[in-house]
Write a protein that holds these residues in place. Sequence first.
Motif, PDB file in Angstrom:
ATOM      1  N   ASP A   1       9.482  12.157  -7.416  1.00 22.62           N
ATOM      2  CA  ASP A   1      10.237  12.870  -6.385  1.00 22.62           C
ATOM      3  C   ASP A   1      10.244  12.092  -5.073  1.00 22.62           C
ATOM      4  OD1 ASP A   1      10.706  14.875  -8.216  1.00 22.62           O
ATOM      5  OD2 ASP A   1       9.171  16.235  -7.409  1.00 22.62           O
ATOM      6  N   PHE A   2       9.085  11.566  -4.679  1.00 21.10           N
ATOM      7  CA  PHE A   2       9.023  10.797  -3.438  1.00 21.10           C
ATOM      8  C   PHE A   2       9.876   9.549  -3.554  1.00 21.10           C
ATOM      9  CE2 PHE A   2       7.497   7.651  -0.502  1.00 21.10           C
ATOM     10  CZ  PHE A   2       7.180   8.366   0.644  1.00 21.10           C
ATOM     11  N   ALA A   3       9.769   8.836  -4.665  1.00 16.27           N
ATOM     12  CA  ALA A   3      10.537   7.618  -4.841  1.00 16.27           C
ATOM     13  C   ALA A   3      12.028   7.876  -4.782  1.00 16.27           C
ATOM     14  CB  ALA A   3      10.154   6.960  -6.166  1.00 16.27           C
ATOM     15  N   LEU A   4      12.473   8.950  -5.410  1.00 15.18           N
ATOM     16  CA  LEU A   4      13.899   9.268  -5.387  1.00 15.18           C
ATOM     17  C   LEU A   4      14.369   9.630  -3.983  1.00 15.18           C
ATOM     18  CD1 LEU A   4      14.279  11.336  -8.686  1.00 15.18           C
ATOM     19  CD2 LEU A   4      15.300   9.098  -8.181  1.00 15.18           C
ATOM     20  N   ALA A   5      13.494  10.275  -3.219  1.00 16.22           N
ATOM     21  CA  ALA A   5      13.880  10.714  -1.877  1.00 16.22           C
ATOM     22  C   ALA A   5      13.824   9.601  -0.845  1.00 16.22           C
ATOM     23  CB  ALA A   5      12.966  11.861  -1.435  1.00 16.22           C
TER      24      ALA A   5
ATOM     25  N   PRO B   1       0.775  -1.251   0.000  1.00 12.16           N
ATOM     26  CA  PRO B   1       0.000   0.000   0.000  1.00 12.16           C
ATOM     27  C   PRO B   1       0.802   1.295   0.000  1.00 12.16           C
ATOM     28  CG  PRO B   1      -0.163  -1.121   2.123  1.00 12.16           C
ATOM     29  CD  PRO B   1       0.518  -2.075   1.199  1.00 12.16           C
ATOM     30  N   GLN B   2       1.967   1.361   0.644  1.00  8.75           N
ATOM     31  CA  GLN B   2       2.818   2.555   0.651  1.00  8.75           C
ATOM     32  C   GLN B   2       2.030   3.840   0.960  1.00  8.75           C
ATOM     33  OE1 GLN B   2       6.024   2.376   0.565  1.00  8.75           O
ATOM     34  NE2 GLN B   2       6.250   0.230  -0.043  1.00  8.75           N
ATOM     35  N   PRO B   3       1.471   3.951   2.155  1.00  9.44           N
ATOM     36  CA  PRO B   3       0.598   5.088   2.458  1.00  9.44           C
ATOM     37  C   PRO B   3       1.292   6.446   2.397  1.00  9.44           C
ATOM     38  CG  PRO B   3       1.054   3.787   4.435  1.00  9.44           C
ATOM     39  CD  PRO B   3       1.535   2.980   3.267  1.00  9.44           C
ATOM     40  N   GLU B   4       2.544   6.543   2.799  1.00  8.38           N
ATOM     41  CA  GLU B   4       3.225   7.843   2.751  1.00  8.38           C
ATOM     42  C   GLU B   4       3.410   8.306   1.313  1.00  8.38           C
ATOM     43  OE1 GLU B   4       3.840   9.829   5.237  1.00  8.38           O
ATOM     44  OE2 GLU B   4       2.941   8.364   6.607  1.00  8.38           O
ATOM     45  N   PHE B   5       3.713   7.397   0.448  1.00  9.06           N
ATOM     46  CA  PHE B   5       3.835   7.706  -0.986  1.00  9.06           C
ATOM     47  C   PHE B   5       2.513   8.222  -1.537  1.00  9.06           C
ATOM     48  CE2 PHE B   5       3.092   5.732  -5.253  1.00  9.06           C
ATOM     49  CZ  PHE B   5       3.940   6.538  -6.002  1.00  9.06           C
ATOM     50  N   GLN B   6       1.431   7.524  -1.230  1.00  9.73           N
ATOM     51  CA  GLN B   6       0.126   7.950  -1.736  1.00  9.73           C
ATOM     52  C   GLN B   6      -0.240   9.331  -1.187  1.00  9.73           C
ATOM     53  OE1 GLN B   6      -1.100   6.153  -4.049  1.00  9.73           O
ATOM     54  NE2 GLN B   6      -0.296   4.098  -3.738  1.00  9.73           N
ATOM     55  N   ARG B   7       0.049   9.568   0.085  1.00 10.47           N
ATOM     56  CA  ARG B   7      -0.252  10.875   0.672  1.00 10.47           C
ATOM     57  C   ARG B   7       0.533  11.989  -0.004  1.00 10.47           C
ATOM     58  NH1 ARG B   7      -1.468   8.136   5.692  1.00 10.47           N
ATOM     59  NH2 ARG B   7       0.732   7.897   6.243  1.00 10.47           N
TER      60      ARG B   7
END
Length: 309
Positions: free
Chosen positions: A300-304, A213-219
């Motif tokens: 951006d989130f994935a890279l960070a 689910p990766q909630p922080e990514f979705q947020r």
Amino acid sequence: MTTHAPYPIGTPGRPWGAAEKADWLSRQSRKRSFEADVLSVIERLRPRFDVQEYGRLDYGPDTYPLLAIRSRDWQDGLPGALVTGGVHGYETSGVHGALQFVERQMADYAGRINLVVAPCVSPWAYEMIQRWNLHAVDPNRSFRDDSPAQESAALMRLVAPLRDRLLVHIDLHETTDTDESEFRPALAARDGVAYVPDEVPDGFYLVGDSGNPQPEFQRAVIAAVAQVTHIAPADRDGAIIGSPVVAPGVINYPVKQLGLCMGITDARYVTTTEVYPDSPRATPEQCNAAQVAAVCAAIDFALAHGCVE
């Protein structure tokens, strides 16, 4: 109690056969041009990016090249990102949002991540403004071995060599009023089941993978899109299109089990966007911009936060 007229093709309660599918196909007509709207834009991009033909649809008498746009400065040591649009051809901002991302933002990621963008996975359906392909098959339920959809099988072949290098995949979609007025009733008729109406959510939302689910990514993606357009609220049952809302503007599906496009990789970060183009509060430009904002926020989130394991 609201009653709904039977879909004009087929017999209620009986799945379509060849005759009903032929009847459905006879009612389709070209409403816009893949060549003018998509291929011409990709031609303008060739001086800046690599363009790969990864397949070709032979829907006689017409043929459609399946094109992907790739980073020109590809570096094997970098993680990868996949952006897909137009899996459902009628979902316009998925196609144009993907192209707009390439035109305006893709170069900003040079040297940081390898990008592959397939902006129009279903070009026949794009021209017909249809959800299904020519054979009345939904490409976004067909990403599996022995796929019945040429569009899906071709994209899977393109992605197969990259699976273990992809960090993020974002699949660009829309939820439209025609989902309830045409496409879900057609689906029920095709499959010989009762059509059960649902509520079209007013606003943008995301579909995540219930298995990852990766909630922080979705947020993070929702927060970025909220700067561009409004986020869909939950309905009275705390759901969006029948699925529980797990965070503002986020629902989850078992994506690999359903054969969805966002399940074709082993990427850590995956999501499907759902723009609502029929809202009186959104313009076509906002819809495209929302798709671009979602793509940039996802990358951006994935890279960070992540690396390929």
